[in-house]
Design an enzyme around this catalytic site. Structure first.
Site, PDB file in Angstrom:
ATOM      1  N   GLU A  63      34.124  38.536  38.416  1.00  0.00           N
ATOM      2  CA  GLU A  63      35.255  37.956  37.696  1.00  0.00           C
ATOM      3  C   GLU A  63      36.375  37.567  38.647  1.00  0.00           C
ATOM      4  OE1 GLU A  63      37.980  38.295  33.743  1.00  0.00           O
ATOM      5  OE2 GLU A  63      36.358  39.723  34.032  1.00  0.00           O
ATOM      6  N   SER A  64      36.566  38.350  39.689  1.00  0.00           N
ATOM      7  CA  SER A  64      37.613  38.030  40.668  1.00  0.00           C
ATOM      8  C   SER A  64      37.342  36.713  41.370  1.00  0.00           C
ATOM      9  CB  SER A  64      37.731  39.156  41.705  1.00  0.00           C
ATOM     10  OG  SER A  64      38.125  40.356  41.086  1.00  0.00           O
TER      11      SER A  64
END
Length: 140
Positions: A63-64
């Site tokens: 997600e980062s």
């Protein structure tokens, strides 16, 4: 779009200060038109109790990198990014070393970005395959 790889990487890594990304040791290492790459060390800090890379840490890496990748495509003064859905298939375990996540754009719409994130080990073995959907919102 004019693309300055070093500027993008510096900005992404600067955003990590005092965040979960810094806690997990995530570092952005490569970027190009339509992709972003980050690494994360596999140490006991990101293990689950059995001594393996925690799936949640893997998803946090995915997600980062996928969210930061969407930020490369927006007007920062008028828009912001929110992850709205992520899925992950964990295919291999890992005890130590480094994993590398590469986010590649699948769909770049005005309000939705869809990313495929492949997470591999040092030998390019696929550890996890993730899909992230980001919503592009007007800045408040």
């Amino acid at each position: 779009m004019s693309f300055d790889k070093e500027k993008v990487l510096k900005k992404c890594n600067d955003w990590c200060k005092n965040t979960l990304m810094e806690t997990l040791g995530i570092e952005y290492v490569d970027a190009g038109e339509g992709y972003l790459v980050a690494t994360m060390p596999v140490t006991p800090k990101v293990h689950q109790p059995m001594g393996l890379l925690h799936g949640g840490a893997t998803v946090a890496l995915a997600e980062s990198v996928g969210s930061a990748a969407s930020i490369m495509f927006i007007n920062h003064e008028k828009q912001e990014v929110r992850g709205i859905e992520i899925s992950a298939n964990h295919l291999r375990s890992k005890r130590e070393g480094v994993v590398t996540a590469t986010a590649k754009i699948i769909h770049q719409g005005r309000s939705i970005h869809l990313w495929e994130i492949k997470i591999v080990d040092e030998q390019e073995n696929l550890i996890s395959l993730c899909k992230l959907t980001n919503m592009i919102l007007p800045k408040r």
